[in-house]
Design a protein around this motif. Structure first.
Motif, PDB file in Angstrom:
ATOM      1  N   SER A  86      11.336   6.808   3.849  1.00 13.28           N
ATOM      2  CA  SER A  86      12.483   5.815   3.770  1.00 13.28           C
ATOM      3  C   SER A  86      12.295   4.657   4.796  1.00 13.28           C
ATOM      4  O   SER A  86      12.417   3.467   4.574  1.00 13.28           O
ATOM      5  N   ARG A  87      11.865   5.085   5.880  1.00 14.61           N
ATOM      6  CA  ARG A  87      11.613   4.117   6.876  1.00 14.61           C
ATOM      7  C   ARG A  87      10.735   3.090   6.528  1.00 14.61           C
ATOM      8  O   ARG A  87      10.805   1.970   6.997  1.00 14.61           O
ATOM      9  N   ALA A  88       9.693   3.540   5.891  1.00 14.42           N
ATOM     10  CA  ALA A  88       8.714   2.560   5.428  1.00 14.42           C
ATOM     11  C   ALA A  88       9.043   1.727   4.445  1.00 14.42           C
ATOM     12  O   ALA A  88       8.929   0.414   4.343  1.00 14.42           O
ATOM     13  N   VAL A 142       3.151   2.561   2.911  1.00  6.87           N
ATOM     14  CA  VAL A 142       4.256   3.775   2.366  1.00  6.87           C
ATOM     15  C   VAL A 142       3.338   4.991   2.398  1.00  6.87           C
ATOM     16  O   VAL A 142       2.497   5.060   1.598  1.00  6.87           O
ATOM     17  N   PRO A 143       3.866   6.078   3.234  1.00 13.58           N
ATOM     18  CA  PRO A 143       3.025   7.228   3.349  1.00 13.58           C
ATOM     19  C   PRO A 143       3.300   8.284   2.381  1.00 13.58           C
ATOM     20  O   PRO A 143       4.261   8.158   1.570  1.00 13.58           O
ATOM     21  N   ARG A 144       2.338   9.218   2.004  1.00 18.64           N
ATOM     22  CA  ARG A 144       2.597  10.337   1.122  1.00 18.64           C
ATOM     23  C   ARG A 144       3.621  11.154   1.888  1.00 18.64           C
ATOM     24  O   ARG A 144       3.647  11.536   3.070  1.00 18.64           O
ATOM     25  N   LEU A 200       0.853  -1.152  -0.013  1.00 20.39           N
ATOM     26  CA  LEU A 200      -0.115  -0.045  -0.089  1.00 20.39           C
ATOM     27  C   LEU A 200       0.963   1.061   0.011  1.00 20.39           C
ATOM     28  O   LEU A 200       1.807   1.413   0.850  1.00 20.39           O
ATOM     29  N   THR A 201       0.972   2.200  -0.881  1.00 22.30           N
ATOM     30  CA  THR A 201       1.515   3.345  -1.260  1.00 22.30           C
ATOM     31  C   THR A 201       0.590   4.677  -1.093  1.00 22.30           C
ATOM     32  O   THR A 201      -0.617   4.548  -1.250  1.00 22.30           O
ATOM     33  N   MET A 202       1.251   5.701  -1.004  1.00 25.91           N
ATOM     34  CA  MET A 202       0.582   7.015  -1.065  1.00 25.91           C
ATOM     35  C   MET A 202      -0.376   6.946   0.286  1.00 25.91           C
ATOM     36  O   MET A 202      -1.470   7.752  -0.001  1.00 25.91           O
ATOM     37  N   TYR A 203       0.043   6.449   1.306  1.00 24.56           N
ATOM     38  CA  TYR A 203      -0.969   6.315   2.222  1.00 24.56           C
ATOM     39  C   TYR A 203      -1.002   7.802   3.129  1.00 24.56           C
ATOM     40  O   TYR A 203      -0.108   8.152   3.464  1.00 24.56           O
ATOM     41  N   ASP A 204      -2.176   8.051   3.021  1.00 25.64           N
ATOM     42  CA  ASP A 204      -2.576   9.397   3.827  1.00 25.64           C
ATOM     43  C   ASP A 204      -3.437   9.163   5.315  1.00 25.64           C
ATOM     44  O   ASP A 204      -4.850   9.007   4.836  1.00 25.64           O
TER      45      ASP A 204
END
Length: 257
Positions: free
Chosen positions: A236-238, A210-212, A180-184
């Motif tokens: 990066s940590r994600a 992975v957050p925004r 899951l990417t661009m998590y807000d």
């Protein structure tokens, strides 16, 4: 060599960012890593600081002309990370491959000569012959999925394609996970999509999300992976967490010394 295709036919889902940063994470722990840029836009190549004039040979030459992979690979500034770059010529490869013998197996044949522990293939945002070559060559498929409604529709089509590839070209192909990417977290829809995906696909979905993150967006303009550009940022940590999870899902293969 373990080969992982990073694919999603929907663009803008963090596919290239995921491929670049996961490849860098594996190289950082001593895996001899190869990143194959199979996208005509060449964003993975740019994101690793490889200028267009330095891409003398590319994935196009390997696929279409059968040039040996050792003649196409370039070294990156990241220790233990090599790159098979992409050029704009790759945009014509879809048409040229149609008439070729074993048109879906040419990447697999080229990668057979590589001497690495692991290979990540950054696929174009489509399900054409370039992506089919990646899926035919891969042991595993990693799917970056943006946390938004339309992403779910694209995922269903990708899963159908995977089944077809398993039946016709590569029975060994398996999905290693959905990232899951661009998590807000400020967006309620993000949580809803995440919950829906986890309810349907269960443990296929990685725990790490992975957050925004602004630093993830800035890094390619400096020709650096985010985990080198700013290893302490949340993005990066994600990706480091995601890499640790991914290692746990890979088959037990002893790395070369």
């Amino acid at each position: 060599m373990i080969t992982i295709a990073v694919a999603n036919q929907k663009g803008g889902v963090g596919k290239t960012t995921s491929a670049v940063n996961l490849a860098t994470a594996f190289a950082a722990i001593g895996w001899r890593t190869l990143l194959v840029d199979l996208d005509p836009q060449g964003n993975a190549s740019t994101g690793l600081g490889i200028e267009r004039e330095d891409r003398v040979k590319s994935s196009y030459d390997l696929l279409v002309d059968g040039i040996p992979i050792d003649d196409c690979i370039v070294r990156t500034q990241i220790p233990d990370l090599d790159l098979l770059p992409a050029t704009v010529d790759l945009s014509g490869a879809e048409i040229e491959l149609v008439e070729m013998h074993d048109r879906t197996g040419r990447l697999r044949a080229g990668l057979a000569e590589a001497h690495h522990d692991i290979c990540f293939v950054d696929c174009p945002p489509s399900l054409g012959l370039l992506t089919l070559n990646a899926l035919t060559a891969a042991d595993r498929l990693l799917v970056p999925l943006q946390c938004e409604f339309y992403a779910l529709e694209g995922l269903s089509q990708l899963l159908i394609t995977v089944e077809q590839v398993q039946q016709r070209f590569n029975p060994e192909l398996a999905i290693v996970g959905i990232a899951l990417t661009m998590y807000d977290r400020r967006n309620r829809l993000t949580d809803q999509v995440s919950d829906d995906v986890r309810n349907v696909l269960g443990k296929l979905v990685f725990e790490a999300v992975v957050p925004r993150n602004v630093r993830l967006s800035e890094a390619p303009s400096h020709g650096l992976p985010a985990i080198v550009y700013d290893h302490n940022c949340t993005g990066s940590r994600a990706y480091m967490d995601l890499a640790r999870e991914l290692i746990g899902r890979l088959p037990e293969k002893r790395k070369a010394a």
